[in-house]
Write an enzyme that holds these catalytic residues in place. Structure first.
Site, short mmCIF file in Angstrom:
data_model
loop_
_atom_site.label_atom_id
_atom_site.label_comp_id
_atom_site.label_asym_id
_atom_site.label_seq_id
_atom_site.Cartn_x
_atom_site.Cartn_y
_atom_site.Cartn_z
N TYR A 1 -37.48 27.34 5.14
CA TYR A 1 -36.15 26.75 4.98
C TYR A 1 -35.07 27.72 5.44
CZ TYR A 1 -32.01 24.97 2.59
OH TYR A 1 -30.76 24.51 2.30
N TRP B 1 -30.81 28.31 7.41
CA TRP B 1 -29.73 27.95 8.34
C TRP B 1 -29.82 28.69 9.66
CZ3 TRP B 1 -24.70 25.39 8.08
CH2 TRP B 1 -24.63 24.45 7.04
N1 LIG Z 1 -27.61 32.03 -6.06
C1 LIG Z 1 -27.46 31.14 -5.09
N2 LIG Z 1 -28.42 31.03 -4.16
C2 LIG Z 1 -28.31 30.11 -3.18
C3 LIG Z 1 -27.18 29.27 -3.10
C4 LIG Z 1 -26.16 29.41 -4.10
O1 LIG Z 1 -25.15 28.67 -4.10
N3 LIG Z 1 -26.33 30.37 -5.06
N4 LIG Z 1 -27.09 28.34 -2.08
C5 LIG Z 1 -28.33 27.86 -1.51
C6 LIG Z 1 -28.07 27.10 -0.30
S1 LIG Z 1 -27.05 25.73 -0.46
C7 LIG Z 1 -28.64 27.39 0.89
S2 LIG Z 1 -28.40 26.31 2.20
C8 LIG Z 1 -29.49 28.57 1.07
C9 LIG Z 1 -29.30 29.25 2.42
O2 LIG Z 1 -30.31 30.12 2.67
P1 LIG Z 1 -30.69 30.53 4.18
O3 LIG Z 1 -30.37 29.41 5.10
O4 LIG Z 1 -32.06 31.06 4.20
O5 LIG Z 1 -29.64 31.69 4.45
P2 LIG Z 1 -29.15 32.32 5.80
O6 LIG Z 1 -28.56 33.62 5.43
O7 LIG Z 1 -28.24 31.38 6.52
O8 LIG Z 1 -30.47 32.55 6.62
C10 LIG Z 1 -30.69 32.09 7.91
C11 LIG Z 1 -31.52 33.10 8.66
O9 LIG Z 1 -31.81 32.57 9.96
C12 LIG Z 1 -31.66 33.61 10.91
N5 LIG Z 1 -31.36 33.00 12.22
C13 LIG Z 1 -30.17 32.60 12.69
N6 LIG Z 1 -30.29 32.11 13.92
C14 LIG Z 1 -31.60 32.19 14.25
C15 LIG Z 1 -32.34 31.80 15.42
O10 LIG Z 1 -31.80 31.29 16.38
N7 LIG Z 1 -33.69 32.03 15.39
C16 LIG Z 1 -34.31 32.59 14.33
N8 LIG Z 1 -35.64 32.75 14.39
N9 LIG Z 1 -33.63 32.97 13.24
C17 LIG Z 1 -32.29 32.76 13.19
C18 LIG Z 1 -30.51 34.44 10.37
O11 LIG Z 1 -30.50 35.73 10.95
C19 LIG Z 1 -30.81 34.43 8.87
O12 LIG Z 1 -31.64 35.49 8.51
O13 LIG Z 1 -29.21 29.52 0.02
C20 LIG Z 1 -29.37 28.95 -1.26
N10 LIG Z 1 -29.30 30.02 -2.24
N1 LIG Z 2 -17.80 29.92 3.92
C1 LIG Z 2 -18.95 29.29 3.68
N2 LIG Z 2 -18.99 27.94 3.70
C2 LIG Z 2 -20.14 27.28 3.45
C3 LIG Z 2 -21.36 27.98 3.20
C4 LIG Z 2 -21.29 29.41 3.17
O1 LIG Z 2 -22.30 30.09 2.93
N3 LIG Z 2 -20.08 30.02 3.42
N4 LIG Z 2 -22.52 27.30 2.97
C5 LIG Z 2 -22.59 25.88 3.35
C6 LIG Z 2 -23.69 25.24 2.60
S1 LIG Z 2 -25.27 25.53 3.10
C7 LIG Z 2 -23.49 24.41 1.56
S2 LIG Z 2 -24.82 23.68 0.79
C8 LIG Z 2 -22.14 24.11 1.06
C9 LIG Z 2 -22.10 24.32 -0.45
O2 LIG Z 2 -21.08 23.61 -1.04
P1 LIG Z 2 -20.95 23.69 -2.63
O3 LIG Z 2 -22.28 23.68 -3.23
O4 LIG Z 2 -19.99 22.65 -3.05
O5 LIG Z 2 -20.29 25.14 -2.78
P2 LIG Z 2 -20.36 26.22 -3.96
O6 LIG Z 2 -19.47 27.31 -3.50
O7 LIG Z 2 -21.74 26.58 -4.33
O8 LIG Z 2 -19.74 25.50 -5.22
C10 LIG Z 2 -18.48 24.83 -5.19
C11 LIG Z 2 -17.69 25.12 -6.44
O9 LIG Z 2 -18.44 24.79 -7.59
C12 LIG Z 2 -18.05 25.68 -8.62
N5 LIG Z 2 -19.01 25.61 -9.72
C13 LIG Z 2 -20.14 26.30 -9.93
N6 LIG Z 2 -20.72 25.92 -11.10
C14 LIG Z 2 -19.93 24.96 -11.62
C15 LIG Z 2 -19.99 24.14 -12.80
O10 LIG Z 2 -20.90 24.23 -13.61
N7 LIG Z 2 -18.99 23.22 -12.98
C16 LIG Z 2 -17.96 23.08 -12.11
N8 LIG Z 2 -17.03 22.16 -12.37
N9 LIG Z 2 -17.86 23.85 -11.01
C17 LIG Z 2 -18.84 24.75 -10.76
C18 LIG Z 2 -17.93 27.01 -7.91
O11 LIG Z 2 -17.12 27.90 -8.66
C19 LIG Z 2 -17.29 26.59 -6.59
O12 LIG Z 2 -15.89 26.69 -6.64
O13 LIG Z 2 -21.18 24.98 1.64
C20 LIG Z 2 -21.29 25.15 3.06
N10 LIG Z 2 -20.15 25.94 3.48
MO LIG Z 3 -26.77 24.73 1.63
#
Ligand SMILES: Nc1nc2c(c(=O)[nH]1)N[C@H]1C(S)=C(S)[C@@H](COP(=O)(O)OP(=O)(O)OC[C@H]3O[C@@H](n4cnc5c(=O)[nH]c(N)nc54)[C@H](O)[C@@H]3O)O[C@H]1N2
Ligand SMILES: Nc1nc2c(c(=O)[nH]1)N[C@H]1C(S)=C(S)[C@@H](COP(=O)(O)OP(=O)(O)OC[C@H]3O[C@@H](n4cnc5c(=O)[nH]c(N)nc54)[C@H](O)[C@@H]3O)O[C@H]1N2
Ligand SMILES: [Mo]
Length: 799
Positions: A107, A109
């Protein structure tokens, strides 16, 4: 012209090197700082130069000592050696353990580009070879995607939102609940054109012009609260359910709940109302006084919210943060229920939407992305990360199941819930509940990870390291020496998206974008497409041909463009020839008026019999018989308040009194770009910042600029203190994605928040991931340890 998750860019190249960049303002309405990181990362010292093997693995292969991962030195090998090593190991595992022993659900990005999609291509390779264990759902939307199909018949995370122009015109109250759209819209799964920022600016204007009220509800006064100068309601983490229930109760008590709507458009309202009134098994009246004690919002404020929602055109915009929590399924179920009590679903400017914070959600787009629903058939469903929205004129994308015939086209792969990977590895053969079904975990022996960073994204990092020791082989394909790459056996260097030609589209389907190769590959890095082709060539010509279908990557680019053009031609939509497109760098599609007037669920409101929802009752299911029947104690048949495993009301606060939340980072995409200068914009003494309330800081004698140890039973990390009233008292906040840099004792020197987050699932329904935990903090008095994770790992000479 090139593109990224941060926006389109124009690159300047000189002697094959990426030397400078500009915003591509023709196709980006509001360029963001993050695009700067695209250039900065390209020649960062964390780039992987050559295929590399962990020394112990090179000596003993799959029988090596796995506890040496992350400790052994690395040995660089040639691509030919690497292809053979990987091909031989794949053959061995297929032969000895079968297809399900290979985890290819990797999994993450990875970059944009329809051809070089490392995950779809990994699946394609593994399907050709015999299949693999894959995944379902996503870390983003695990709980919402599992629950909402039962409630409204749709995957609400991917659904079309009521268009922004309608909101600007009709909405009186915008409630941004657990969302930070000003931050998270910087990024899109497809390329963002950032049009949403135009609408947020207009919303700000409407606050002045029309007196639109914006309320944010969050434990954190976030970027959005600040930008809009919103009326902010500080809520305790994971306690939104009592708050929403009390709002429903008080609306009911005041006679402003929309009884007609509940009767006509929902199922189970009477049973749920009885639960609110304390006539259910728990005998608890869910009024404002009750909720106030749990959620930390005072009684009067709750009653005021009920009054406002009951009398104004109200749009509830839910984010996804709150569903990354124990019982995370309840959040969107209850928010939709609250919207039903308000009764404005399907009206211009009223109702709810769960995607305004993501990938320019709510921006009118030329095509209606259909979005995929969670399929009851595990094998049929794919997470957002493997599918592009099925938009028209959609740009083709190389799918896991390619277009040629062959038995491998129909592989019946096992799919595990994506965030259950550690449980799966630890419990082969175990039968578990999942999504109203039973699932048996396969026995995983090998994992191949491409384009994702599990040592960043998965909760409980130390548990991951321990669990992954059960893998005989762990391969990582990435551009950088991430924490995951450092913990692998074999590391294959990929080019970045700026080092290859490709084609992509804007998330909202307004543009097809050419991705011109800006620079030559760094050192010996290869395109993902070519890496898999190289491995397959080792195995056989038939396998290689099945993979490429006789096409080079360049030919695939043209093929995808032509496929779009064919569809467009059939609908009289003008598209230039491929040559013209490639020269200009993009094609733009006009947005039809109808898209600007779109109102979610308007048809359903007009006629709920003919336009019934895809639920058993055809209505919004406040009570779901299907879920009830599953009999889960942790996800009953209607929205229910159940204490989460770690929260401010639990006994565990005696030991760990602070509630940590871990939202998405402002200057990164998860862990991506943390290896650039952008990290200097936020770090405190080279550590991930941790926000703490002045009272909590005072009690621990902490000041802004201090380095602290943040810990619980799962582990400990360092962080840099920022004392701020932007967090509720009792809450601390550290953004996800800081690179993991453990010392010999396992202390993360840099601040990877996931060390502290529990691996436990949301519930038996979604089996989703969490992002909150209880912790304690104390000042770190030792000498500040030097970081290692942002430099090259240690290499040894071969042999
Ligand atoms: N505590 C906590 N943990 C979370 C979250 C959170 O809110 N709190 N959010 C979760 C969410 S919503 C998500 S989506 C995940 C994200 O987790 P990931 O998607 O695993 O995070 P990224 O850092 O975007 O990792 C993408 C990797 O792909 C590599 N990459 C980029 N381009 C390429 C390419 O062209 N080829 C190859 N082979 N590799 C490439 C990058 O260098 C990077 O290492 O994290 C989750 N984890
Ligand atoms: N700049 C930036 N933008 C991103 C990403 C990134 O890594 N960086 N990741 C992308 C990805 S993969 C995803 S999935 C989306 C994620 O989008 P979201 O999941 O919506 O983003 P988060 O920042 O995890 O959370 C949004 C808000 O929820 C609040 N929150 C946390 N726990 C609680 C709770 O229990 N109750 C309430 N009411 N609020 C709470 C946090 O403080 C935050 O302000 O964003 C995307 N956009
Ligand atoms: Mo995500």
């Amino acid at each position: 012209m090139s593109a990224s998750h941060f926006g389109a860019i124009k690159g300047l190249s000189k002697n094959g090197k990426f030397e400078g960049m500009m915003d591509a303002t023709e196709i980006d309405f509001f360029p963001v700082t993050l695009t700067e990181g695209v250039l900065a990362r390209t020649y960062d010292q964390t780039r992987i130069a050559k295929p590399s093997v962990r020394k112990g693995y090179l000596e003993k292969g799959y029988k090596s000592d796995k506890s040496k991962r992350g400790k052994d030195e690395w040995v660089e090998i040639s691509w030919d050696e690497a292809y053979k090593l990987v091909a031989d190991e794949l053959k061995r595992v297929y032969k000895e353990h079968g297809a399900s022993a290979i985890y290819g659900g990797s999994y993450g990005w990875y970059s944009v580009g329809s051809v070089n999609n490392p995950q779809a291509l990994l699946g394609r390779m593994l399907n050709i070879l015999g299949g693999y264990t894959t995944r379902t759902l996503t870390y983003s939307t695990h709980a919402i995607r599992a629950i909402m199909p039962y409630i409204t018949g749709t995957d609400e995370s991917n659904a079309l939102q009521t268009a922004w122009p309608m909101i600007l015109k009709h909405t009186e109250v915008v409630v941004i609940w657990g969302a930070d759209p000003i931050n998270t819209n910087q990024i899109a799964w497809g390329v963002p054109d950032h049009e949403s920022y135009i609408y947020f600016r207009k919303l700000k204007e409407q606050m002045k012009k029309r007196g639109v009220k914006v309320i944010t509800i969050d434990p954190v006064y976030n970027n959005t609260s600040k930008y809009l100068n919103a009326e902010h309601v500080f809520v305790n983490p994971t306690t939104d359910i009592p708050l929403m229930m009390a709002i429903c109760y008080e609306m009911m008590a005041a006679g402003v709940a929309n009884e007609n709507f509940l009767k006509k458009y929902t199922s189970g309202a009477e049973q749920f109302k009885a639960y609110l009134k304390g006539e259910g098994e728990d005998k608890v009246v869910k009024d404002a006084a009750w909720a106030a004690k749990i959620c930390g919002v005072n009684e009067q404020d709750i009653k005021t919210l009920a009054k406002i929602f009951g009398s104004k055109t109200t749009m509830l915009m839910g984010g996804w943060g709150p569903q990354r929590a124990h019982h995370g399924e309840q959040f969107h179920w209850m928010l939709a229920t609250l919207a039903a009590f308000i009764g404005q679903i399907g009206t211009e400017g009223g109702g709810y939407g769960f995607g305004y914070h993501y990938s320019d959600g709510g921006c009118p787009s030329p095509a209606a992305p259909t979005g995929n629903a969670l399929s009851a058939n595990l094998n049929g469903s794919q997470g957002a990360t493997t599918s592009t929205s099925a938009a028209f004129p959609g740009l083709g994308s190389m799918s896991i199941v390619p277009s040629i015939d062959g038995e491998w086209k129909n592989r019946n792969n096992i799919a595990i819930p994506v965030s259950r990977i550690l449980d799966c590895i630890n419990n082969p053969g175990k039968e578990v509940d999942f999504n109203c079904k039973k699932l048996t975990y396969p026995e995983i022996k090998m994992a191949y990870w491409a384009g994702g960073n599990p040592y960043h994204h998965h909760p409980d990092t130390k548990m991951m390291a321990k669990t992954f020791e059960k893998l005989e082989t762990f391969i990582v394909q990435d551009c950088f020496w991430t924490a995951s790459a450092r913990m692998a056996d074999i590391v294959l260097p990929a080019t970045t998206e700026q080092e290859r030609n490709d084609i992509t589209k804007s998330h909202t389907n307004k543009f097809i974008i050419a991705m011109h190769k800006i620079a030559e590959p760094y050192a010996q890095a290869k395109n993902d497409y070519d890496i898999y082709a190289g491995i397959l060539k080792q195995i056989g010509e038939t396998e290689l041909n099945a993979f490429t279908e006789g096409k080079s990557a360049e030919e695939w680019i043209r093929h995808f463009y032509d496929a779009s053009k064919k569809k467009a031609d059939a609908s009289n939509i003008a598209m230039p020839s491929f040559e013209e497109f490639w020269e200009k760098g993009f094609v733009k599609f006009e947005v039809p008026q109808s898209a600007k007037e779109y109102v979610k669920m308007a048809e359903f409101r007009k006629n709920p019999i003919i336009n019934r929802l895809g639920t058993p009752s055809g209505k919004i299911e406040i009570v779901s018989k299907k879920i009830e029947k599953a009999g889960y104690a942790d996800c009953p048949g209607h929205p229910t308040w159940m204490e989460p495993m770690e929260w401010l009301g639990s006994d565990k606060t005696k030991k760990y009194p602070l509630n940590l939340v871990s939202p998405h980072p402002k200057y990164r995409l998860h862990s991506q770009l943390n290896n650039t200068w952008l990290r200097n914009l936020e770090e405190v003494k080279g550590r991930e910042p941790i926000w703490i309330h002045p009272e909590d800081a005072k009690a621990r004698e902490l000041q802004t600029g201090d380095v602290v140890k943040i810990y619980n039973d799962r582990g400990e990390i360092l962080g840099g203190v920022i004392v701020t009233e932007n967090v509720k008292r009792g809450v601390v906040r550290m953004q996800e994605g800081g690179w993991w840099d453990p010392d010999k004792k396992g202390l993360c020197k840099h601040g990877n928040v996931n060390v502290l987050i529990p691996n436990e699932p949301t519930s038996s329904l979604a089996m989703g991931n969490q992002a909150t935990a209880l912790v304690e903090i104390k000042k770190f008095d030792g000498e500040l340890p030097e970081l290692q994770v942002f430099s090259q790992p240690k290499f040894s000479k071969k042999g």
